[in-house]
Design an enzyme around this catalytic site. Structure first.
Site, PDB file in Angstrom:
ATOM      1  CB  ILE A 157     -45.779 -48.819  32.659  1.00 14.03           C
ATOM      2  CG1 ILE A 157     -45.048 -49.904  32.240  1.00 14.03           C
ATOM      3  CG2 ILE A 157     -46.413 -48.745  33.900  1.00 14.03           C
ATOM      4  CD1 ILE A 157     -46.113 -50.594  31.340  1.00 14.03           C
ATOM      5  CD  GLU A 363     -56.674 -48.565  27.845  1.00 10.17           C
ATOM      6  OE1 GLU A 363     -57.857 -49.165  27.654  1.00 10.17           O
ATOM      7  OE2 GLU A 363     -56.634 -47.981  28.775  1.00 10.17           O
ATOM      8  CB  THR A 365     -52.287 -50.436  17.549  1.00  9.38           C
ATOM      9  OG1 THR A 365     -52.642 -51.774  16.843  1.00  9.38           O
ATOM     10  CG2 THR A 365     -51.041 -50.281  18.138  1.00  9.38           C
ATOM     11  CB  SER A 366     -55.993 -48.212  14.581  1.00  6.06           C
ATOM     12  OG  SER A 366     -56.459 -46.995  15.285  1.00  6.06           O
ATOM     13  CD  GLU A 367     -52.392 -50.355  12.660  1.00  2.00           C
ATOM     14  OE1 GLU A 367     -52.551 -50.117  13.974  1.00  2.00           O
ATOM     15  OE2 GLU A 367     -51.989 -49.517  11.945  1.00  2.00           O
TER      16      GLU A 367
HETATM   17  C1  LIG Z   1     -48.186 -42.987  26.018  1.00  2.00           C
HETATM   18  C2  LIG Z   1     -48.331 -44.239  26.214  1.00  2.00           C
HETATM   19  C3  LIG Z   1     -48.766 -44.949  27.185  1.00  2.00           C
HETATM   20  C4  LIG Z   1     -48.842 -46.320  27.616  1.00  2.00           C
HETATM   21  N1  LIG Z   1     -49.321 -46.915  28.755  1.00  2.00           N
HETATM   22  C5  LIG Z   1     -49.429 -48.045  28.924  1.00  2.00           C
HETATM   23  C6  LIG Z   1     -49.680 -48.726  30.298  1.00  2.00           C
HETATM   24  O1  LIG Z   1     -49.987 -48.050  31.070  1.00  2.00           O
HETATM   25  N2  LIG Z   1     -49.441 -50.109  30.354  1.00  2.00           N
HETATM   26  C7  LIG Z   1     -49.223 -50.932  29.362  1.00  2.00           C
HETATM   27  O2  LIG Z   1     -49.338 -52.136  29.734  1.00  2.00           O
HETATM   28  N3  LIG Z   1     -49.080 -50.299  28.196  1.00  2.00           N
HETATM   29  C8  LIG Z   1     -48.970 -48.964  27.948  1.00  2.00           C
HETATM   30  N4  LIG Z   1     -48.542 -48.592  26.652  1.00  2.00           N
HETATM   31  C9  LIG Z   1     -48.310 -49.610  25.666  1.00  2.00           C
HETATM   32  C10 LIG Z   1     -49.414 -49.589  24.343  1.00  2.00           C
HETATM   33  O3  LIG Z   1     -50.260 -50.437  24.918  1.00  2.00           O
HETATM   34  C11 LIG Z   1     -48.562 -50.486  23.255  1.00  2.00           C
HETATM   35  O4  LIG Z   1     -47.694 -49.429  22.725  1.00  2.00           O
HETATM   36  C12 LIG Z   1     -49.306 -50.675  22.125  1.00  2.00           C
HETATM   37  O5  LIG Z   1     -50.231 -51.790  22.555  1.00  2.00           O
HETATM   38  C13 LIG Z   1     -48.772 -51.123  21.087  1.00  2.00           C
HETATM   39  O6  LIG Z   1     -47.525 -52.186  21.205  1.00  2.00           O
HETATM   40  P1  LIG Z   1     -46.035 -51.703  20.691  1.00  2.00           P
HETATM   41  O7  LIG Z   1     -45.859 -50.577  21.078  1.00  2.00           O
HETATM   42  O8  LIG Z   1     -45.308 -52.875  21.268  1.00  2.00           O
HETATM   43  O9  LIG Z   1     -46.368 -51.937  19.377  1.00  2.00           O
HETATM   44  P2  LIG Z   1     -46.160 -53.241  18.063  1.00  2.00           P
HETATM   45  O10 LIG Z   1     -47.097 -54.285  18.849  1.00  2.00           O
HETATM   46  O11 LIG Z   1     -44.628 -53.808  18.185  1.00  2.00           O
HETATM   47  O12 LIG Z   1     -46.766 -52.757  16.920  1.00  2.00           O
HETATM   48  C14 LIG Z   1     -46.238 -52.183  15.787  1.00  2.00           C
HETATM   49  C15 LIG Z   1     -46.802 -51.730  14.624  1.00  2.00           C
HETATM   50  O13 LIG Z   1     -47.373 -53.076  14.134  1.00  2.00           O
HETATM   51  C16 LIG Z   1     -48.811 -53.123  14.070  1.00  2.00           C
HETATM   52  N5  LIG Z   1     -49.086 -54.638  14.263  1.00  2.00           N
HETATM   53  C17 LIG Z   1     -48.555 -55.322  15.285  1.00  2.00           C
HETATM   54  N6  LIG Z   1     -49.305 -56.669  15.194  1.00  2.00           N
HETATM   55  C18 LIG Z   1     -49.990 -56.818  14.131  1.00  2.00           C
HETATM   56  C19 LIG Z   1     -50.651 -57.617  13.333  1.00  2.00           C
HETATM   57  N7  LIG Z   1     -50.914 -58.689  13.976  1.00  2.00           N
HETATM   58  N8  LIG Z   1     -51.310 -57.092  12.184  1.00  2.00           N
HETATM   59  C20 LIG Z   1     -51.126 -55.970  11.801  1.00  2.00           C
HETATM   60  N9  LIG Z   1     -50.588 -54.980  12.499  1.00  2.00           N
HETATM   61  C21 LIG Z   1     -49.840 -55.312  13.463  1.00  2.00           C
HETATM   62  C22 LIG Z   1     -49.214 -52.282  15.314  1.00  2.00           C
HETATM   63  O14 LIG Z   1     -50.500 -52.150  15.090  1.00  2.00           O
HETATM   64  C23 LIG Z   1     -48.022 -51.132  14.975  1.00  2.00           C
HETATM   65  O15 LIG Z   1     -48.848 -50.263  14.057  1.00  2.00           O
HETATM   66  C24 LIG Z   1     -48.557 -47.089  26.427  1.00  2.00           C
HETATM   67  C25 LIG Z   1     -48.102 -46.684  25.033  1.00  2.00           C
HETATM   68  C26 LIG Z   1     -47.723 -45.450  24.980  1.00  2.00           C
HETATM   69  C27 LIG Z   1     -47.365 -44.731  23.763  1.00  2.00           C
END
Ligand SMILES: Cc1cc2nc3c(=O)[nH]c(=O)nc-3n(C[C@H](O)[C@H](O)[C@H](O)COP(=O)(O)OP(=O)(O)OC[C@H]3O[C@@H](n4cnc5c(N)ncnc54)[C@H](O)[C@@H]3O)c2cc1C
Length: 380
Positions: A157, A363, A365-367
């Site tokens: 966060i 916000e 991922t690219s995926e």
């Molecule tokens: C510096 C930083 C600041 C952030 N700030 C905030 C914030 O203020 N508030 C907040 O709520 N969140 C925040 N985030 C969280 C961020 O939004 C999440 O890290 C992001 O949405 C990815 O979620 P995850 O890390 O759980 O990855 P996962 O969802 O576990 O994904 C892991 C990998 O799997 C891929 N993947 C997942 N599902 C699929 C699919 N269906 N098809 C293909 N590929 C897929 C993803 O693209 C990624 O490559 C922050 C993250 C960072 C690193």
């Protein structure tokens, strides 16, 4: 579509550029090295209206449109990704959620302090076990006659440890998955709400990122932002705006990498001439400039549409996807153009790469952006 900036938008851009060059760029390497949050910058940014970019003046905001907000983030990102990310999440997620979906009482209670920089905002959707798939959210808000009891945890966060006002999403009707999530606003001092220690990150190191834990946190019904069970539906609208701003941040970082590369290529001599005279370097510069121009068009096309009140789910996803990937390619080429000097911290390009990488993840991922775009194109 007219993508000409108005005189007011150009004035905001100049203001942000001067501020970023004078106050941010000189200190960015130090913040990056120490990971220290630049607290003293907040009142200065508040004075310029940057802590309440799109919040109306009646709540102490600057009352700017999304195009101007994107211009500010782009200019600040050219100097420092961490400060740009702080502004993007404070303005675009926390304050925006309260303004767009909060009650008038909530707007009056929270926005003036947020917009004047007296308080920092955080917005918490992601959890240790659920990021891309918000329906996997485990944080539960259980209703009783006086309000709710919330238990769970949130991960990554922004402003998680330095924030004062939190918008936190929790599952209120788990059987309804995404359609059973509710947003709650609460202050840091709320009993049971605790921040973890700041994460030690690859990039955007001076932006604060921390876990939150919620242990028997009591909230009243009037702390619901928007309607019960509609928190995730509202979140998608918040992200339509937020993704444009992250696209602008990526654009700024890519442009900074290009500017540094042009400067360096003209100065650095090998084989008796500046490396800018080698075609291999020229083509990299040409690719960087062209991709960043395409990114700029996508980001500002989406921003102009949003500013007119139009829905931009597709355009926002395309802008964020393309701008963040173009920025990474530009930063990568910038490091290559700098040779060994690109790999050391004396030159800023490796920092731009590390900061830009966040734009491919935060916000959505690219995926996830590709999933959103494909859904629109395929009509699924
Ligand atoms: C510096 C930083 C600041 C952030 N700030 C905030 C914030 O203020 N508030 C907040 O709520 N969140 C925040 N985030 C969280 C961020 O939004 C999440 O890290 C992001 O949405 C990815 O979620 P995850 O890390 O759980 O990855 P996962 O969802 O576990 O994904 C892991 C990998 O799997 C891929 N993947 C997942 N599902 C699929 C699919 N269906 N098809 C293909 N590929 C897929 C993803 O693209 C990624 O490559 C922050 C993250 C960072 C690193």
């Amino acid at each position: 579509m007219n993508l000409e900036f108005t005189e007011d938008q150009k004035a905001v851009q100049r203001l942000a550029r001067d501020f970023a060059e004078g106050e941010v760029r000189p200190r960015a390497p130090k913040w990056d090295a120490s990971g220290e949050f630049p607290h003293d910058l907040i009142p200065k940014m508040a004075e310029l209206g940057f802590m309440g970019l799109t919040i109306p003046e009646k709540y102490n905001g600057a009352g700017l449109d999304l195009v101007s907000a994107a211009l500010v983030i782009e200019e600040v990102a050219k100097a420092c990704g961490s400060v740009a990310l702080t502004l993007a999440s404070h303005n675009g997620l926390c304050s925006r959620h309260i303004f767009d979906f909060g009650s008038e009482d909530q707007r009056k209670k929270y926005l003036p302090d947020l917009a004047s920089g007296k308080k920092l905002g955080a917005w918490a959707l992601t959890e240790p076990g659920s990021g891309s798939d918000a329906s996997g959210m485990r944080t539960r808000a259980v209703a009783d006659k006086d309000g709710f009891t919330i238990n769970g945890s949130k991960a990554f966060i922004t402003q998680g440890s330095v924030g004062h006002t939190y918008v936190i999403l929790a599952s209120t009707s788990p059987e309804k998955k995404q359609k059973g999530i509710t947003a709650f606003v609460m202050e840091k001092a709320t009993p049971g709400l605790k921040s973890g220690k700041p994460e030690d990150k690859l990039g955007c190191r001076a932006s604060d990122t921390a876990q939150l834990s919620l242990e028997n946190v009591r909230v009243k019904k009037d702390q619901i932002v928007g309607e019960m069970d509609r928190g995730f539906i509202d979140t998608l609208k918040i992200l339509d705006k937020g993704r444009i701003v992250i696209g602008a941040m990526a654009l700024g970082l890519g442009e900074a990498a290009l500017a540094a590369s042009v400067r360096y290529a003209k100065e650095r001599e090998q084989f008796g001439k500046p490396i800018s005279e080698f075609q291999a370097i020229q083509w990299k510069i040409a690719n960087m400039a062209t991709e960043l121009e395409a990114a700029r068009l996508l980001v500002y096309r989406a921003a102009f549409k949003q500013a007119k009140g139009e829905k931009t789910t597709l355009e926002s996803a395309q802008a964020k996807l393309f701008a963040s990937e173009a920025a990474i390619r530009a930063c990568n080429d910038a490091i290559q153009i700098h040779g060994g000097y690109g790999y050391i911290k004396e030159y800023p390009v490796e920092r731009y790469w590390r900061d830009a990488k966040l734009c491919e993840i935060g916000e959505g991922t690219s995926e996830v952006q590709r999933m959103v775009i494909a859904k629109h194109i395929l009509g699924a």
